[in-house]
Design a protein around this motif. Structure first.
Motif, PDB file in Angstrom:
ATOM      1  N   TYR A 154      21.940 -73.551  25.452  1.00 36.72           N
ATOM      2  CA  TYR A 154      21.550 -72.152  25.557  1.00 36.72           C
ATOM      3  C   TYR A 154      22.489 -71.451  26.537  1.00 36.72           C
ATOM      4  CZ  TYR A 154      17.097 -73.227  23.258  1.00 36.72           C
ATOM      5  OH  TYR A 154      16.122 -73.615  22.357  1.00 36.72           O
ATOM      6  N   ILE A 155      23.184 -70.408  26.071  1.00 39.09           N
ATOM      7  CA  ILE A 155      24.014 -69.578  26.941  1.00 39.09           C
ATOM      8  C   ILE A 155      23.357 -68.203  27.009  1.00 39.09           C
ATOM      9  CG2 ILE A 155      26.311 -68.634  27.348  1.00 39.09           C
ATOM     10  CD1 ILE A 155      27.366 -70.782  25.394  1.00 39.09           C
ATOM     11  N   SER A 156      22.823 -67.849  28.180  1.00 35.81           N
ATOM     12  CA  SER A 156      22.090 -66.595  28.348  1.00 35.81           C
ATOM     13  C   SER A 156      22.960 -65.597  29.110  1.00 35.81           C
ATOM     14  CB  SER A 156      20.777 -66.853  29.102  1.00 35.81           C
ATOM     15  OG  SER A 156      20.017 -65.663  29.197  1.00 35.81           O
ATOM     16  N   ASP A 192      26.481 -75.061  14.898  1.00 40.89           N
ATOM     17  CA  ASP A 192      26.111 -73.730  14.438  1.00 40.89           C
ATOM     18  C   ASP A 192      25.725 -72.863  15.627  1.00 40.89           C
ATOM     19  OD1 ASP A 192      26.535 -74.074  11.709  1.00 40.89           O
ATOM     20  OD2 ASP A 192      24.569 -74.970  11.408  1.00 40.89           O
ATOM     21  N   VAL A 193      25.782 -71.538  15.435  1.00 43.01           N
ATOM     22  CA  VAL A 193      25.573 -70.612  16.548  1.00 43.01           C
ATOM     23  C   VAL A 193      24.566 -69.531  16.146  1.00 43.01           C
ATOM     24  CG1 VAL A 193      26.668 -68.990  18.142  1.00 43.01           C
ATOM     25  CG2 VAL A 193      27.938 -70.985  17.328  1.00 43.01           C
ATOM     26  N   LEU A 194      23.489 -69.422  16.928  1.00 43.99           N
ATOM     27  CA  LEU A 194      22.495 -68.367  16.753  1.00 43.99           C
ATOM     28  C   LEU A 194      22.589 -67.427  17.945  1.00 43.99           C
ATOM     29  CD1 LEU A 194      19.892 -67.053  15.572  1.00 43.99           C
ATOM     30  CD2 LEU A 194      18.583 -68.747  16.865  1.00 43.99           C
ATOM     31  N   VAL A 195      22.812 -66.129  17.673  1.00 45.71           N
ATOM     32  CA  VAL A 195      22.872 -65.131  18.735  1.00 45.71           C
ATOM     33  C   VAL A 195      21.585 -64.321  18.682  1.00 45.71           C
ATOM     34  CG1 VAL A 195      24.143 -63.209  19.738  1.00 45.71           C
ATOM     35  CG2 VAL A 195      25.375 -65.042  18.551  1.00 45.71           C
ATOM     36  N   LEU A 238      27.634 -68.402  12.085  1.00 48.33           N
ATOM     37  CA  LEU A 238      26.965 -67.446  12.962  1.00 48.33           C
ATOM     38  C   LEU A 238      25.696 -66.876  12.323  1.00 48.33           C
ATOM     39  CD1 LEU A 238      30.130 -65.450  14.081  1.00 48.33           C
ATOM     40  CD2 LEU A 238      28.900 -67.162  15.429  1.00 48.33           C
ATOM     41  N   THR A 239      24.682 -66.661  13.146  1.00 47.71           N
ATOM     42  CA  THR A 239      23.464 -65.968  12.719  1.00 47.71           C
ATOM     43  C   THR A 239      23.057 -64.990  13.813  1.00 47.71           C
ATOM     44  OG1 THR A 239      22.690 -67.881  11.454  1.00 47.71           O
ATOM     45  CG2 THR A 239      21.054 -66.229  12.046  1.00 47.71           C
ATOM     46  N   ARG A 263      18.259 -59.826  27.968  1.00 50.33           N
ATOM     47  CA  ARG A 263      19.332 -60.805  27.882  1.00 50.33           C
ATOM     48  C   ARG A 263      19.662 -61.076  26.412  1.00 50.33           C
ATOM     49  NH1 ARG A 263      14.530 -63.024  27.720  1.00 50.33           N
ATOM     50  NH2 ARG A 263      14.201 -65.062  26.741  1.00 50.33           N
ATOM     51  N   THR A 264      20.818 -61.649  26.187  1.00 51.75           N
ATOM     52  CA  THR A 264      21.205 -62.127  24.858  1.00 51.75           C
ATOM     53  C   THR A 264      21.545 -63.598  24.978  1.00 51.75           C
ATOM     54  OG1 THR A 264      22.033 -59.974  24.139  1.00 51.75           O
ATOM     55  CG2 THR A 264      22.880 -61.920  22.988  1.00 51.75           C
ATOM     56  N   GLN A 265      20.934 -64.420  24.118  1.00 50.22           N
ATOM     57  CA  GLN A 265      21.147 -65.859  24.161  1.00 50.22           C
ATOM     58  C   GLN A 265      22.044 -66.299  23.012  1.00 50.22           C
ATOM     59  OE1 GLN A 265      16.951 -67.222  24.339  1.00 50.22           O
ATOM     60  NE2 GLN A 265      17.495 -68.123  26.310  1.00 50.22           N
ATOM     61  N   ILE A 266      23.079 -67.050  23.356  1.00 45.50           N
ATOM     62  CA  ILE A 266      23.929 -67.693  22.349  1.00 45.50           C
ATOM     63  C   ILE A 266      23.504 -69.155  22.309  1.00 45.50           C
ATOM     64  CG2 ILE A 266      26.286 -68.297  21.700  1.00 45.50           C
ATOM     65  CD1 ILE A 266      27.230 -65.817  23.201  1.00 45.50           C
ATOM     66  N   ILE A 267      22.881 -69.558  21.203  1.00 46.11           N
ATOM     67  CA  ILE A 267      22.266 -70.883  21.078  1.00 46.11           C
ATOM     68  C   ILE A 267      23.153 -71.736  20.175  1.00 46.11           C
ATOM     69  CG2 ILE A 267      20.180 -72.123  20.424  1.00 46.11           C
ATOM     70  CD1 ILE A 267      18.665 -69.436  20.783  1.00 46.11           C
TER      71      ILE A 267
END
Length: 306
Positions: A154-156, A192-195, A238-239, A263-267
């Motif tokens: 998790y990148i917040s 995979d990456v969920l934003v 990306l999603t 915040r925005t999380q890059i998961i």
């Protein structure tokens, strides 16, 4: 659908009045923009639901793997107890001690295989996390939080670093940070990456943004498009998603709490096919009676946790 129908009726009823206030061309432009926003929101919500299901499935598999390891250890202990009783009592001489020892050894090998699979996944996540944190400056780290939870990175990122105030437009300040994150993402092509955008509970008041749901989804979409268009991340990985004000990590009653919630999380998650390949890979020496004994103690359906 019901809400959209109501909005449509409201627009039709308001038409005579609005035409008196604005030009017909401007009204038609706003109507077209509104319809585009509705379509975009529906598409983003669909992708969000798919990503949530995928993220939930990954988290469940990691948790199930930990349960499986604990279960196998308990099985070994039970077999060891049975062997001890067999050796201690001459009345149990009819027990096949050799077979019992083989079964214990096979179970031990299988436990080690599961542990190695989990350690490999955890190691990849830790390497990714360490590379990212080392690349960020001390100033950037004040607005970026990186964690690994249940096999997921998790990148917040705080909204005051990413966006202009009350907007979903990415600020110039965020460019360097996003470029470093994008480089890590591109180096780990099997992830995979969920934003996911998140807001506080203060109502938004902006043209064409109805509420915090809209704002959070638009923010997630802005970051996804920046990763794709400016930094070359494959869009198929990306999603974009948004959770509005409903995924809090602090109390919205205080300004500091609201700031943390905005915040925005890059998961970043391992692809499920790669994860299942690690789990299903047979221990070395498979195909003999010992490995068959191990497999018999753990059904395949249990391993897949379906």
């Amino acid at each position: 659908m019901k809400r959209i129908w109501i909005y449509g009726v409201a627009i039709m009823l308001a038409l005579p009045f609005t035409q008196g206030c604005v030009s017909n061309k401007k009204y038609q432009s706003l109507q077209t923009e509104y319809n585009e926003m509705q379509t975009r929101e529906q598409e983003l919500n669909k992708r969000y639901q798919e990503a949530q299901q995928k993220l939930s499935s990954t988290t469940t598999r990691v948790s199930g793997l930990e349960d499986q390891i604990a279960s196998e250890r308990a099985n070994v202990k039970a077999l060891q107890d049975a062997l001890d009783k067999c050796l201690a009592s001459s009345n149990q001489g009819n027990v096949n001690i050799s077979k019992l020892v083989d079964e214990i050894n096979a179970s031990n090998r299988y436990i080690q295989h599961l542990v190695n699979a989990k350690n490999r996944s955890d190691s990849l996540n830790m390497v990714l996390t360490n590379r990212l944190t080392r690349s960020l400056s001390r100033e950037e780290m004040r607005d970026v939080d990186v964690q690994v939870l249940k096999g997921v990175v998790y990148i917040s990122l705080s909204d005051n670093m990413l966006y202009k105030s009350g907007s979903y437009e990415i600020s110039e300040r965020a460019g360097e940070t996003l470029s470093k994150i994008a480089k890590i993402i591109m180096d780990y092509k099997d992830y995979d990456v969920l934003v996911e955008g998140n807001t506080d509970n203060v109502p938004i008041s902006k043209p064409n943004i109805r509420n915090n749901w809209d704002l959070s989804v638009l923010r997630g979409s802005s970051v996804v498009q920046a990763l794709q268009n400016e930094y070359g991340v494959d869009p198929r990985r990306l999603t974009a998603a948004g959770r509005g004000e409903y995924n809090t990590i602090a109390d919205n009653a205080t300004e500091s709490g609201r700031a943390r919630n905005r915040r925005t999380q890059i998961i970043i998650t391992p692809k499920l096919d790669q994860f299942m390949e690690l789990i299903d890979k047979a221990p070395e020496g498979g195909g003999n009676d010992q490995d068959s004994a191990a497999a018999s103690t753990v059904p395949a359906d249990t391993l897949r946790m379906q």
